[in-house]
Design a protein around this motif. Structure first.
Motif, short mmCIF file in Angstrom:
data_model
loop_
_atom_site.label_atom_id
_atom_site.label_comp_id
_atom_site.label_asym_id
_atom_site.label_seq_id
_atom_site.Cartn_x
_atom_site.Cartn_y
_atom_site.Cartn_z
N GLU A 46 -6.85 4.93 0.61
CA GLU A 46 -6.29 3.58 0.66
C GLU A 46 -5.29 3.43 1.79
O GLU A 46 -5.28 2.44 2.53
CB GLU A 46 -5.64 3.22 -0.67
CG GLU A 46 -5.12 1.79 -0.71
CD GLU A 46 -4.49 1.41 -2.04
OE1 GLU A 46 -4.11 0.23 -2.18
OE2 GLU A 46 -4.36 2.29 -2.91
N CYS A 52 0.94 4.34 -2.68
CA CYS A 52 0.31 5.60 -2.28
C CYS A 52 1.29 6.71 -1.96
O CYS A 52 1.02 7.89 -2.23
CB CYS A 52 -0.59 5.36 -1.07
SG CYS A 52 -1.95 4.21 -1.40
N VAL A 61 0.84 -1.21 0.00
CA VAL A 61 0.00 0.00 0.00
C VAL A 61 0.87 1.25 0.00
O VAL A 61 0.63 2.20 -0.76
CB VAL A 61 -0.96 -0.01 1.20
CG1 VAL A 61 -1.70 1.33 1.31
CG2 VAL A 61 -1.97 -1.15 1.07
#
Length: 483
Positions: free
Chosen positions: A235, A199, A195
């Motif tokens: 997210e 991101c 993640v």
């Protein structure tokens, strides 16, 4: 102002600045201004080569220089402080006069939360009191095993590198992210790394663009850039919140990192005191995001350039490897070995001098302050720049030369305290500096014992983002030492 690309462009001579005499001292000598374009000042110079522009300002005008950038009405004005004495005033002795109130820090807060890096006043003091016990030397030393395990994974992967060529910039970024995520999250490391890898680049570019822009549209407007950043933030927040929810229900659960059951997130969730209470879920997420951001990019930069510089200097690389072999033999390094590897530590410090992970640090003056013969007015935006201070010839002869001997104990004792300050200083000094040194020395020792490094990219352009970053690759050819 934007951050442009630059390579080592040399350092200026300047003049020594004496320590200031404090607040409210009246008019001083006029602060010199770096010449720029009549309408836009130094806007384009700052956008294309901000680090080179700071070096040029010091070379031409000395240790306190004003740089203006932007059109009238939207013009930014920076007071740039380059001397060790001036940096010490801004960061330490008169730190109360200089706050993290500039637009860049506000953009960081809006994206990465009000954690230890960005908070101020009582929020910062409360957070520091709760977190400080988790960063004692004994506690941090317990993470040596996790660092060594992640380093071994890198060593094993490099054995399969095509043509024996690895990009130490990307490799060290991935290594440092995995290491800090493992220590923060324990068994949840894989999800977190995926993640964050997706991101963080989106959010850091967004923060940079907005932080250095003279005017911004609201984040709520549905522009493509705003929507990309919002999706990345959602997210990232979702992944952190899911892990945090589990930890708050099971503080003390088993973990791979550090002491049994004590990954850093579990310790943060359990941190409390009668005076400061404990972190709620939102505060925990803020701390986690700041630790992820500051805890991997900075160490990755230091490791990347330590390897790059040693690859350019095979004789110094051999000397470091000889020390590693003599001290460690074939055993896994541990925390106690930091004191047993003085030359390797000097190598790392010299790499951090030439390529400080935080090349520029910003503050806003809240009180008029005399620095040397000049006065910085209240309300001024202030820059201290390790990138420049670390290259002042009066403290660093032949400043662009890589020379680990600059960091023998005798040499260090002969320089001002703030001639070298890659971790900042004063009450806001980096809380993780011992962990960064532990991680870096262990990782360097293990990879240098395993591989010889030869530079493929002999020049590595860099720019000032949230941290110092390479613009392109820093490739090295690696060969196993044992064959």
């Amino acid at each position: 102002m934007g951050s442009g690309t630059t390579t080592d462009t040399g350092a200026g001579t300047g003049t020594d600045a004496t320590a200031g005499t404090g607040t409210g001292t009246g008019a001083g000598a006029e602060v010199p201004v770096l010449a720029g374009k009549p309408l836009l000042g130094s806007l384009f110079d700052m956008k294309t080569d901000s680090l080179g522009t700071y070096l040029r300002a010091q070379h031409q005008h000395g240790d306190l220089v004003r740089i203006t950038a932007g059109p009238p009405g939207l013009r930014a004005e920076l007071y740039c402080v380059f001397s060790p004495q001036g940096a010490q005033q801004v960061l330490a002795t008169e730190a109360a006069n200089f706050r993290k109130d500039n637009p860049f820090y506000q953009e960081l807060r809006d994206s990465f939360g009000n954690g230890l890096l960005t908070s101020q006043d009582e929020d910062y003091l409360r957070q520091r009191r709760l977190i400080q016990p988790l960063f004692t030397r004994r506690r941090v030393d317990g993470y040596a095993g996790a660092v060594a395990a992640e380093t071994q994974t890198v060593i094993d992967r490099w054995a399969q590198a095509p043509d024996g060529i690895v990009d130490v910039s990307g490799e060290m970024m991935h290594f440092a992210l995995r290491t800090v995520a493992r220590i923060l999250f324990g068994t949840d490391v894989e999800t977190t790394v995926d993640v964050v890898g997706r991101c963080f680049p989106v959010l850091t570019e967004y923060v940079l663009r907005r932080g250095y822009s003279p005017a911004n549209i609201p984040r709520s407007w549905p522009t493509p850039g705003n929507k990309r950043a919002a999706a990345a933030l959602d997210e990232l927040y979702g992944a952190c919140d899911e892990i945090i929810a589990g930890r708050r229900d099971a503080a003390g659960a088993g973990s791979e990192a550090g002491e049994p059951g004590e990954d850093l997130l579990t310790l943060l969730a359990a941190a409390k005191s009668s005076d400061d209470g404990e972190f709620d879920a939102s505060e925990l997420r803020d701390q986690v995001l700041i630790f992820l951001l500051a805890g991997h990019e900075t160490t990755a930069t230091s490791l990347c350039f330590a390897l790059h510089l040693l690859a350019l200097h095979p004789g110094l690389q051999d000397r470091a490897r000889e020390e590693i072999s003599r001290v460690l033999g074939d055993r896994t390094p541990e925390a106690a070995d930091l004191d047993r590897l003085p030359y390797l530590t000097q190598v790392l410090k010299e790499a951090m001098r030439l390529y400080p992970a935080a090349p520029v640090m910003g503050r806003k003056a809240v009180a008029e302050t005399r620095i040397g013969e000049h006065v910085v007015p209240a309300g001024a935006h202030v820059i201290v720049a390790p990138w420049v201070t670390h290259r002042l010839p009066r403290h660093w002869p032949d400043p662009d030369r890589f020379d680990p001997e600059r960091f023998t104990p005798e040499a260090e004792a002969g320089r001002p305290r703030y001639a070298w300050f890659p971790f900042g200083g004063g009450p806001r000094a980096c809380i993780g500096q011992h962990f960064s040194m532990l991680e870096s020395v262990i990782a360097l020792a293990m990879v240098l014992r395993a591989y010889e490094f030869e530079a493929v990219d002999t020049e590595v352009p860099v720019s000032a983002g949230i941290t110092l970053r390479t613009d392109g690759t820093a490739r090295c050819r690696v060969r196993r030492v044992d064959g």
